[in-house]
Design an enzyme around this catalytic site. Sequence first.
Site, short mmCIF file in Angstrom:
data_model
loop_
_atom_site.label_atom_id
_atom_site.label_comp_id
_atom_site.label_asym_id
_atom_site.label_seq_id
_atom_site.Cartn_x
_atom_site.Cartn_y
_atom_site.Cartn_z
N ASP A 148 10.67 -4.60 -5.28
CA ASP A 148 10.20 -4.12 -3.98
C ASP A 148 11.38 -3.76 -3.06
O ASP A 148 12.55 -3.86 -3.44
CB ASP A 148 9.33 -5.23 -3.36
CG ASP A 148 8.14 -4.68 -2.60
OD1 ASP A 148 8.22 -3.55 -2.10
OD2 ASP A 148 7.12 -5.40 -2.48
N ASP A 203 1.58 1.31 0.83
CA ASP A 203 0.57 0.56 0.07
C ASP A 203 -0.83 1.17 0.17
O ASP A 203 -1.26 1.60 1.23
CB ASP A 203 0.48 -0.88 0.60
CG ASP A 203 1.70 -1.70 0.21
OD1 ASP A 203 2.65 -1.12 -0.36
OD2 ASP A 203 1.69 -2.91 0.47
#
Length: 392
Positions: A148, A203
Amino acid sequence: MKKLTLLVLTSFLFLGVQAQKFEKLAMTPPMGWNSWNKYGCNVSEVLIMGMADAMVSSGMKDAGYEYVVIDDCWQVSRDENGEIVADKDRFPHGIKYLADYIHSKGLKFGIYSCAGTLTCAGRPAGRGHEYQDALSYSRWGVDYLKYDWCNTGTQDAKSSYSIMRDGLFAAKRPIVFSICEWGSNKPWEWAGSVGNLWRTTGDISDSWNSMISIFSQQKDLAKYAGPGHWNDPDMLEVGNGGMTTEEYKTHFSLWCMVAAPLLAGNDLQNMSPDTKTILTNKEIIALDQDVLGKQATCWRDNGNYQIWMKMLSNNEKAFCLLNSSDEKKSVLVDFALLAQARNDWDENEKPMSLNNYTVRDLWEHKDLTLKESSIYVDLLPHSVKVYRFNRK
Ligand code: GLA
């Protein structure tokens, strides 16, 4: 002669230390399950083992799903040697035990970390520990790493991800490397030599608007994808409850058209028949997994009615008619014209003649019987039709 020997020796030395990613990994888009969309931080050994069991018993494994990935929150600290430590309450037997269990089911195991100092959920991340963590992952039997981009301050994306790539390569276990920097630094332009897939957007959430907006951002990215390196429009929300069955069919079809990694994000232990039918539609999955590895392009764009085209191996191809409007649409589709369609920029693509093909509806699982080359097709709101041209 001496010069030649020297040249060979130095190139061997150079190759020995040269940064590289593993070859022949993710030759088709990775398929699996990831904990984040449904469970967030609520992960545990029991949950993950249950999902591995369900992946097998539900038919997901047979349909091609392979990786079981724990997302954020499995890690709590680092020990005195800097080794990453898993949450002992939630993973009492440790991560290797879990990996062994998943492997015993004929599945593969994935884990999550982050290029910054802390993960997005505030857990210890990889910055400064890349080679050490890669060794732990390798020792545990990790097959897939999602990495990430939270808490990265002024770090440079390409170099940060390259350090982890090199750490993984040095640890010698082939691990699919999933870059998750949300498209912030145009990873499609540089990540092909760094990872196997890269997120292209922020997201996803479990709503039509989120899903369709993410999809629309894939439009210009087709040329960057191919075997071993894929655009990733984020994980699937199919079955999580925020969209209608029709919308989930659309979500799944679109992801398969653009050769997206297929990471289910729902509860595999309690799937409705509709959810299972969508996630295991092998004819739709075959588009995603086609060995040519071409991402679909938008062939006709009439705003909320679009036609997407995906070139397939064996000179076959697929079309997806997308009605993203809130109204029902009846559209005239000329299959002879679709047979001839090609991307102008790709000289390998040849116009085809409808005579050489049968056309199959991949949700109805039926070949069309075309009396004329054009027919009217009804599209419900937020729905798709997916057709495959199969060679006769
Ligand atoms: C980021 C990622 C998500 C998920 C969370 C975990 O938001 O984009 O996919 O991994 O972090 O904290």
